[in-house]
Design a protein around this motif. Structure first.
Motif, PDB file in Angstrom:
ATOM      1  N   ALA C  87       0.863  -1.189   0.000  1.00 13.36           N
ATOM      2  CA  ALA C  87       0.000   0.000   0.000  1.00 13.36           C
ATOM      3  C   ALA C  87       0.893   1.230   0.000  1.00 13.36           C
ATOM      4  O   ALA C  87       1.862   1.290   0.750  1.00 13.36           O
ATOM      5  CB  ALA C  87      -0.900   0.017   1.238  1.00 13.36           C
ATOM      6  N   PRO C  88       0.605   2.213  -0.849  1.00 12.52           N
ATOM      7  CA  PRO C  88       1.419   3.434  -0.836  1.00 12.52           C
ATOM      8  C   PRO C  88       1.156   4.224   0.436  1.00 12.52           C
ATOM      9  O   PRO C  88       0.089   4.153   1.021  1.00 12.52           O
ATOM     10  CB  PRO C  88       0.928   4.203  -2.073  1.00 12.52           C
ATOM     11  CG  PRO C  88      -0.410   3.640  -2.381  1.00 12.52           C
ATOM     12  CD  PRO C  88      -0.442   2.243  -1.882  1.00 12.52           C
ATOM     13  N   ARG C  91      -1.527   9.572  -0.314  1.00 13.91           N
ATOM     14  CA  ARG C  91      -2.866   9.385  -0.856  1.00 13.91           C
ATOM     15  C   ARG C  91      -2.852   9.540  -2.368  1.00 13.91           C
ATOM     16  O   ARG C  91      -3.290  10.534  -2.920  1.00 13.91           O
ATOM     17  CB  ARG C  91      -3.841  10.366  -0.196  1.00 13.91           C
ATOM     18  CG  ARG C  91      -3.985  10.128   1.305  1.00 13.91           C
ATOM     19  CD  ARG C  91      -4.928  11.105   1.946  1.00 13.91           C
ATOM     20  NE  ARG C  91      -6.242  11.105   1.338  1.00 13.91           N
ATOM     21  CZ  ARG C  91      -7.191  10.225   1.598  1.00 13.91           C
ATOM     22  NH1 ARG C  91      -6.968   9.263   2.447  1.00 13.91           N
ATOM     23  NH2 ARG C  91      -8.352  10.319   1.009  1.00 13.91           N
ATOM     24  N   LEU C  92      -2.346   8.507  -3.044  1.00 20.11           N
ATOM     25  CA  LEU C  92      -2.332   8.494  -4.513  1.00 20.11           C
ATOM     26  C   LEU C  92      -3.638   7.920  -5.028  1.00 20.11           C
ATOM     27  O   LEU C  92      -4.216   7.021  -4.411  1.00 20.11           O
ATOM     28  CB  LEU C  92      -1.188   7.610  -5.013  1.00 20.11           C
ATOM     29  CG  LEU C  92       0.243   8.075  -4.778  1.00 20.11           C
ATOM     30  CD1 LEU C  92       1.193   6.924  -5.014  1.00 20.11           C
ATOM     31  CD2 LEU C  92       0.566   9.237  -5.703  1.00 20.11           C
ATOM     32  N   GLU C  96      -2.818   7.540 -10.574  1.00 21.03           N
ATOM     33  CA  GLU C  96      -1.476   8.047 -10.258  1.00 21.03           C
ATOM     34  C   GLU C  96      -0.525   6.904  -9.908  1.00 21.03           C
ATOM     35  O   GLU C  96       0.640   6.890 -10.320  1.00 21.03           O
ATOM     36  CB  GLU C  96      -1.546   9.034  -9.084  1.00 21.03           C
ATOM     37  CG  GLU C  96      -2.132  10.388  -9.439  1.00 21.03           C
ATOM     38  CD  GLU C  96      -2.414  11.256  -8.216  1.00 21.03           C
ATOM     39  OE1 GLU C  96      -2.553  12.471  -8.383  1.00 21.03           O
ATOM     40  OE2 GLU C  96      -2.502  10.707  -7.095  1.00 21.03           O
ATOM     41  N   LEU C  97      -1.063   5.929  -9.156  1.00 17.27           N
ATOM     42  CA  LEU C  97      -0.228   4.799  -8.749  1.00 17.27           C
ATOM     43  C   LEU C  97       0.231   4.024  -9.978  1.00 17.27           C
ATOM     44  O   LEU C  97       1.411   3.669 -10.112  1.00 17.27           O
ATOM     45  CB  LEU C  97      -1.019   3.891  -7.808  1.00 17.27           C
ATOM     46  CG  LEU C  97      -0.279   2.655  -7.318  1.00 17.27           C
ATOM     47  CD1 LEU C  97       0.893   3.061  -6.443  1.00 17.27           C
ATOM     48  CD2 LEU C  97      -1.215   1.735  -6.555  1.00 17.27           C
ATOM     49  N   LEU C 100       2.811   5.863 -11.884  1.00 26.81           N
ATOM     50  CA  LEU C 100       4.114   5.752 -11.222  1.00 26.81           C
ATOM     51  C   LEU C 100       4.759   4.408 -11.549  1.00 26.81           C
ATOM     52  O   LEU C 100       5.970   4.319 -11.752  1.00 26.81           O
ATOM     53  CB  LEU C 100       3.901   5.896  -9.708  1.00 26.81           C
ATOM     54  CG  LEU C 100       5.099   6.188  -8.834  1.00 26.81           C
ATOM     55  CD1 LEU C 100       5.862   7.383  -9.367  1.00 26.81           C
ATOM     56  CD2 LEU C 100       4.621   6.454  -7.421  1.00 26.81           C
ATOM     57  N   GLY C 101       3.901   3.369 -11.632  1.00 27.33           N
ATOM     58  CA  GLY C 101       4.411   2.038 -11.925  1.00 27.33           C
ATOM     59  C   GLY C 101       5.042   1.921 -13.300  1.00 27.33           C
ATOM     60  O   GLY C 101       5.863   1.047 -13.561  1.00 27.33           O
ATOM     61  N   TRP C 150      -0.416  -1.725 -10.587  1.00 28.80           N
ATOM     62  CA  TRP C 150       0.827  -0.959 -10.485  1.00 28.80           C
ATOM     63  C   TRP C 150       2.030  -1.808 -10.889  1.00 28.80           C
ATOM     64  O   TRP C 150       2.891  -1.382 -11.642  1.00 28.80           O
ATOM     65  CB  TRP C 150       0.991  -0.466  -9.045  1.00 28.80           C
ATOM     66  CG  TRP C 150       2.387  -0.060  -8.703  1.00 28.80           C
ATOM     67  CD1 TRP C 150       3.022   1.071  -9.099  1.00 28.80           C
ATOM     68  CD2 TRP C 150       3.330  -0.804  -7.915  1.00 28.80           C
ATOM     69  NE1 TRP C 150       4.308   1.088  -8.608  1.00 28.80           N
ATOM     70  CE2 TRP C 150       4.519  -0.054  -7.880  1.00 28.80           C
ATOM     71  CE3 TRP C 150       3.278  -2.030  -7.232  1.00 28.80           C
ATOM     72  CZ2 TRP C 150       5.661  -0.484  -7.189  1.00 28.80           C
ATOM     73  CZ3 TRP C 150       4.407  -2.447  -6.537  1.00 28.80           C
ATOM     74  CH2 TRP C 150       5.578  -1.689  -6.529  1.00 28.80           C
TER      75      TRP C 150
END
Lengths: 327, 305, 259
Positions: C87-88, C91-92, C96-97, C100-101, C150
Motif C-alpha cells: 500500500a502506498p 494518498r495516490l 497516479e499509482l 508511477l508504476g 501498479w
C-alpha cells in the motif's frame, strides 16, 4: 487540472505579495500602494527598497521551508516530519550563532549559511544516528530523538550566548534568530539569496520521482531502481541546505515545513512533482502574509514571525497527529 | 558598533571639561557629522521634520526651541508635555522604520539602546533618511550632545546658551558643597518585584551626577551587571540611600526583608529623586544635581530649607 | 535468448542473523506462471526479494535474462516486485499509482519517462470505476487489484508477487490468476500462493519451499502425485478428482484423533 492548480497558486502568490507590501506598521489599501509605489518621497523609497525586498525574502524563506518539509516528510514517509522538530532548524540556529559570535576570518554572508548548513546537517544525522542506535523505527521515536537533540542544541546555544555575550550587535542578532524574524536584505544580498534558493529548489524538484518511489515503501522503491542509501543521504543533505539557507535569513521559523506540505498534498495530490512546486508557492505565500501580519499586528513594533508560525502551527500539528494516528 | 566601555569617563575634572570633541561645522548645508558610532552622516538641508528617539534626545531638541519641528517620538517619552501627543514610532517591543518614513522624517536622532540602532540604521540608510547616533556615557558627553544636536538642527546659539547655563548651575553646586566630604551613597536606579535591585553604574552619567552633587557610590567596582543584593548593601554601610523613583519605591526599600538592619534605612536616611531627572541624559541633569546636592548636604543650601 | 528469464544459483540469505535461505537453486522460464508454495516462515518472501533485487543474497548469484551482473536500472526494468500487503504511504489515486508504476529504472534525479506499455492494467483489472479514487480509500480487494495493476504497469518481462491475492474474494482470486496466466507470454510471473488448489489449477510449475530450501519445482500434475506437499505441510491431503484436475483437501492428522 495540474496547470489550473499551478495557475491558482501563482495567483495566490501574487495576492500574498501585494498583501505583504500593504501590511506593515503603516498599512495601506491596494490603491494607496499603487499610488505610493510611483512616488519619489521617503515612504515610496521605503516601499520599494525596504519593504519589497523584505517581502520577497519572506517568500523565499517560505518556499525553502515548504519544500524542505516536503522532502523530510517524503524521506520519512510521514506527514509529521518537520525540519524544526527533527533538529535540523535548531541545528542551523546553533551554527548561525557560532558564526555570529565567534570571530571568524570569513565574511558573514559566507560564514552564516555555511555554519548553518553544518549545524542543520549535523543535527539531522545526529537525530537519525541516535534513533538507529536506540533501535527506534517509528516516527514517534524519531521525533522524540529530535526533541532531545533540539533541547541539547538549544542549551549549547544558550551557553554560547551567555559565555560570549557582549554589549555588541551579535547578541541582538542571535536573539532575533532564536525567535524567528525575517531579515531584510539589500537588493544585492537578495539577488545572492534568490540565486542560491533557485538552485536549491531546482535540485529539490529533481528529487520528486525518487520521493514518489520512496512513498511506495523501501522494498518497492529499491525494486524500481532507487539507490536507497545514496538517495536518502542526498535528499537529507539537500533538505538541510535548504533549511540552512532559510534559517540564515529568517532564523528558526517552525511549523511552516509542517503545514505547507500538508496543504500542498491536500490540494495537489500526493505526487511530488506537483506537491513540491505547490509547496514552494504555498510556503512563499504563507510566509509573505504571516511576515506582513507580524509587521502589522502590534504597531509600531514588530513581533517575531516565528511566534506567529508556532501559534498557528502547534494546533495544526495536533490535528495532523490525530488524523495520522487514526490511520 | 562600539561598546559603551570604549568611551571612558574620567574624574570630576573631566566631567566639566572641554565640550564638543566632534567636528560639527555650523555653516550652510549640507552639513556632515561623525556620530558616536564613527559613522559620517550628511544632513542635506535644515531638518524640519525631526524624529528624536528616546527621551534624552527629545528633551534636548525641545530645549533648543525646536519642539515644533518634532514629528515623532518614542512611545515611552512623556517630557516636555507639549510633545507628548506626537505619534510614537516605537515602544518597548521595537521601532518602526515604516512609521518614520510615513511621517516624512528628514532627521532621526537615536541612541543605541533597546536595539534601536540595529533595528533602524539599516532601513533608514536604505531609504535615505539621515540618522545620527548619540551616546551619553558621561555628563560631559551629554553636554556635548547638546552642542552637536544644536549644530545639526541649526540651533547653535540656543545650544551654546543652554550649555553655558547648565555649566553655570553645575559649577554653582560645586562651589556650594566644596570642602565637604562626599556622602557614601547607595544609589538604586531600579528594582523589580522579584527582589532584584540595581545600583548606579560606576562611570556612567548618573554616577557623574551623584559625584557632582557631593556623593559617592558605595559600589565603585561594579561592572557589567549592576545588580546588587541586600547583604552587599548592608556590608557597604552607606550613609544614605537614594532611590530613583517615588514614595512607592522608597516604601519598597523599607519593606524588603532584612533591609531594616541597614543603618541608613533604620535611621530613615532614604530619599527619593525623580527618575526623569537622573535616568534621562538630557538638559534636566543640572536640576537633578541641584536637587540631590540639597538632599545630601542640606547645610550647604541654607536658603532651601 | 535464454529460455530462463531468471535463474537463482546457490542462494543463501540471512535475516536478522537467522539463515532463511540456504543454497536455493531455481530457474524461472519465459512465459510461465510459477507458483511458490510452502509453510509460513519457509523463506518464500525472502526468495522473492532476492529475485527482485531488493535483498542482496549472502551467497549465490541471480542471473536475469541470461546475463550476469546487471545494474540497478536494468534490474528494475526486468523484474517487477509486488510486496506483500502493498500500500502506498501517500494518498495516490489508482491512476497516479499506475502511472508511477510505468516509470521503472528511470534516473534517480529528474522525472523518469514512462516505459511503453502494451496494455492498460487499469482496464485489465477492472479498475475503471475506481481509477480516480484514492488507493487508501478502496476496499481490501480493490486495493490488491490496484497494487497488481501498479506492478504490471512497468511492462517488465517478469513479475515477482508476494501473496497478491490474499485479500481477494474467490471470484477475484480466480480473475487475477487468469489474468496473470493470460499475460504470461508477455510477463512471466513468480507468485507466492497459500491456496494449493489455485496453484495446482493455474500455475505452470510449482516451487515448494521448506526450511530455506527449494525442495521441488515441478508441474502440478507431477507434484500432486507424490507426497512432497503432505510432508512439507505436515498434513495428509485427500486427492479428489474433479473435472480435469485434482483437488487437495487437508485431512485431520491420522492416528491422533483415534478414529
Amino acid at each position: 487540472m495540474t496547470f489550473v492548480r499551478i495557475l491558482c497558486a501563482a495567483g495566490l502568490l501574487g495576492a500574498a505579495l501585494g498583501a505583504g507590501l500593504c501590511l506593515g506598521s503603516e498599512p495601506l489599501s491596494p490603491g494607496d500602494l499603487v499610488a505610493a509605489l510611483g512616488g519619489d518621497d521617503v515612504f515610496a523609497r521605503l516601499l520599494r527598497d525596504w519593504r519589497l525586498p523584505r517581502v520577497l525574502a519572506a517568500g523565499l524563506i517560505g518556499a525553502l521551508l515548504g519544500v524542505s518539509g516536503t522532502m523530510f516528510q517524503g524521506v520519512f514517509r510521514n506527514p509529521l516530519a518537520e525540519p524544526f522538530l527533527l533538529g535540523s532548524a535548531p541545528g542551523a540556529a546553533l551554527g548561525a550563532t557560532v558564526a555570529i559570535l565567534l570571530p571568524l576570518p570569513l565574511p558573514p554572508l559566507v560564514a552564516l549559511p555555511a555554519f548553518a548548513f553544518c549545524g542543520a546537517f549535523g543535527a539531522t544525522l545526529l537525530v537519525l544516528g541516535l534513533a538507529r542506535a536506540l533501535g527506534v523505527r517509528e516516527i514517534a521515536g524519531l521525533l522524540l530523538a529530535g526533541v532531545a537533540v533540539s533541547a541539547f542544541l538549544a542549551a549549547t546555544r544558550s551557553f554560547l550566548m551567555l559565555s560570549l555575550s557582549d554589549e555588541t550587535i551579535g547578541l541582538q542578532v542571535v536573539l532575533s534568530w532564536t525567535m524567528g524574524g525575517v531579515q531584510t536584505p539589500f537588493w544585492s544580498e537578495l539577488a545572492g539569496f534568490a540565486a542560491l534558493a533557485a538552485v536549491g529548489l531546482a535540485l529539490a524538484f529533481g528529487c520528486a520521482h525518487g520521493l514518489d518511489l520512496l512513498g511506495l515503501g523501501e522494498d518497492a522503491a529499491v525494486n524500481m531502481g532507487l539507490d536507497l542509501r545514496r538517495f536518502t543521504l542526498g535528499v537529507l543533505t539537500l533538505a538541510s541546505a535548504l533549511v540552512a539557507l532559510a534559517v540564515t535569513w529568517g532564523g528558526t521559523i517552525g511549523f511552516i515545513g509542517l503545514i505547507v506540505p500538508y496543504l500542498a498534498r491536500l490540494w495537489g495530490g500526493a505526487r511530488h512533482s506537483i506537491s513540491m512546486p505547490l509547496a514552494a508557492m504555498i510556503g512563499a505565500a504563507t510566509m509573505m502574509l504571516l511576515d506582513g501580519v507580524a509587521r502589522a499586528a502590534l504597531p509600531p513594533a514588530e513581533i517575531p514571525v516565528g511566534l506567529l508560525t508556532a501559534l498557528l502551527g502547534a494546533p495544526f500539528f495536533l490535528v495532523i497527529l490525530a488524523k495520522w494516528s487514526r490511520r | 558598533m562600539i561598546s559603551r566601555r570604549a568611551v571612558i569617563s574620567g574624574g570630576i575634572a573631566s566631567v566639566l571639561g572641554a565640550v564638543a570633541p566632534w567636528p560639527a561645522r555650523a555653516s550652510g548645508w549640507p552639513r556632515r557629522i561623525v556620530d558616536a558610532l564613527g559613522r559620517e552622516v550628511e544632513i542635506p538641508r535644515r531638518p524640519e521634520r525631526i524624529v528624536p528617539v528616546f527621551s534624552s534626545n527629545t528633551e534636548i531638541v525641545a530645549a533648543l526651541g525646536a519642539a515644533d519641528r518634532i514629528v515623532g517620538i518614542d512611545g515611552l517619552t512623556h517630557w516636555p508635555p507639549e510633545i507628548a501627543d506626537r505619534p510614537a514610532i516605537g515602544n518597548r517591543l521595537g521601532f518602526s522604520a515604516d512609521r518614520i518614513a510615513r511621517l516624512g522624517a528628514d532627521l532621526v536622532i537615536l541612541t543605541p539602546a533597546r536595539h534601536a540602532a540595529s533595528l533602524l540604521l539599516r532601513p533608514l540608510a536604505t531609504i535615505g533618511v539621515p540618522a545620527v547616533v548619540m551616546t551619553h556615557a558621561t555628563v560631559s558627553e551629554v553636554l556635548g550632545n547638546i552642542v552637536r544636536i544644536g549644530a545639526i538642527i541649526d540651533a547653535e546659539p540656543a545650544a551654546g546658551a543652554l550649555v553655558r547655563d547648565l555649566r553655570r548651575r553645575l559649577d554653582g553646586v560645586a562651589t556650594r558643597r566644596s570642602g565637604r566630604s562626599p556622602m557614601r551613597t547607595y544609589f538604586e536606579t531600579g528594582a523589580n518585584a522579584r527582589g532584584q535591585s540595581f545600583s548606579v553604574r560606576p562611570g556612567g552619567y548618573t554616577d557623574d551626577m551623584l559625584r557632582l552633587a557631593g556623593g559617592v557610590s558605595v559600589f565603585p567596582e561594579l561592572s557589567g551587571l549592576t545588580q546588587v543584593g541586600g547583604e552587599a548593601v548592608a556590608r557597604a554601610e552607606p550613609e544614605i540611600v537614594v532611590v530613583a523613583g517615588g514614595p512607592r519605591e522608597a516604601a519598597m526599600i523599607r519593606a524588603r526583608p532584612g533591609w531594616d538592619t541597614i543603618p541608613a534605612v533604620a535611621r530613615g536616611r532614604v530619599i527619593t529623586v525623580p527618575r526623569g531627572l537622573f535616568l534621562i541624559p538630557g538638559p534636566r541633569i543640572a536640576e537633578g544635581v541641584e536637587l540631590l546636592a540639597r538632599a545630601l548636604h542640606p547645610s550647604a543650601f541654607p536658603e532651601a530649607a | 535468448m535464454s529460455e530462463d528469464i531468471a535463474s537463482l544459483e546457490g542462494i543463501a540469505a540471512h535475516l536478522g542473523g537467522r539463515t532463511v535461505l540456504d543454497d536455493v537453486r531455481l530457474a524461472v522460464r519465459r512465459g510461465e506462471l510459477l507458483a511458490v508454495v510452502g509453510p509460513n516462515g519457509a523463506g518464500k518472501s525472502t526468495l522473492l526479494k532476492v529475485l527482485a533485487g531488493v535483498t542482496p543474497p549472502l551467497r549465490g548469484s541471480v542471473t536475469l535474462a541470461g546475463e550476469g551482473h546487471r545494474d540497478r536500472a536494468a534490474w528494475a526494468r526486468t523484474v517487477a516486485y509486488l510486496p506483500q500487503a502493498f500500500a502506498p504511504y501517500w494518498r495516490l489515486t489508482v491512476r497516479e499509482l499506475v502511472a508511477l508504476g510505468r516509470r521503472r529504472g528511470g534516473p534517480l534525479y529528474g522525472f523518469a519517462s514512462p516505459s511503453p506499455a502494451g496494455f492498460d492494467p487499469i482496464a485489465a483489472l477492472g479498475l475503471e470505476p475506481f481509477a480516480e479514487r484514492v488507493v487508501q480509500d478502496l476496499s481490501g480487494g480493490e486495493r490488491a487489484r490496484a497494487a497488481l495493476a501498479w506492478a504490471l504497469a512497468g511492462g517488465t518481462p517478469l513479475l515477482a508477487a508476494d501473496e497478491p491475492i490474499a485479500a481477494l474474494d474467490p471470484a477475484q482470486q480466480i480473475r487475477s490468476l487468469e489474468l496473470l496466466r493470460n499475460l504470461r507470454d508477455r510477463v512471466a510471473s513468480v507468485v507466492v500462493l497459500h491456496d494449493l488448489n489455485l496453484a495446482l489449477r493455474y500455475a505452470d510449475r510449482i516451487a515448494v519451499i521448506a526450511e530455506g530450501r527449494c525442495i521441488a519445482c515441478a508441474p502440478p500434475d507431477e507434484l500432486v502425485v507424490g507426497d512432497i506437499l503432505d510432508r512439507v505441510f505436515g498434513l495428509c491431503f485427500a486427492r479428489v478428482s474433479w473435472n480435469s484436475g485434482t483437488l487437495l483437501a487437508p485431512l485431520p492428522s491420522s492416528g491422533t484423533t483415534g478414529l
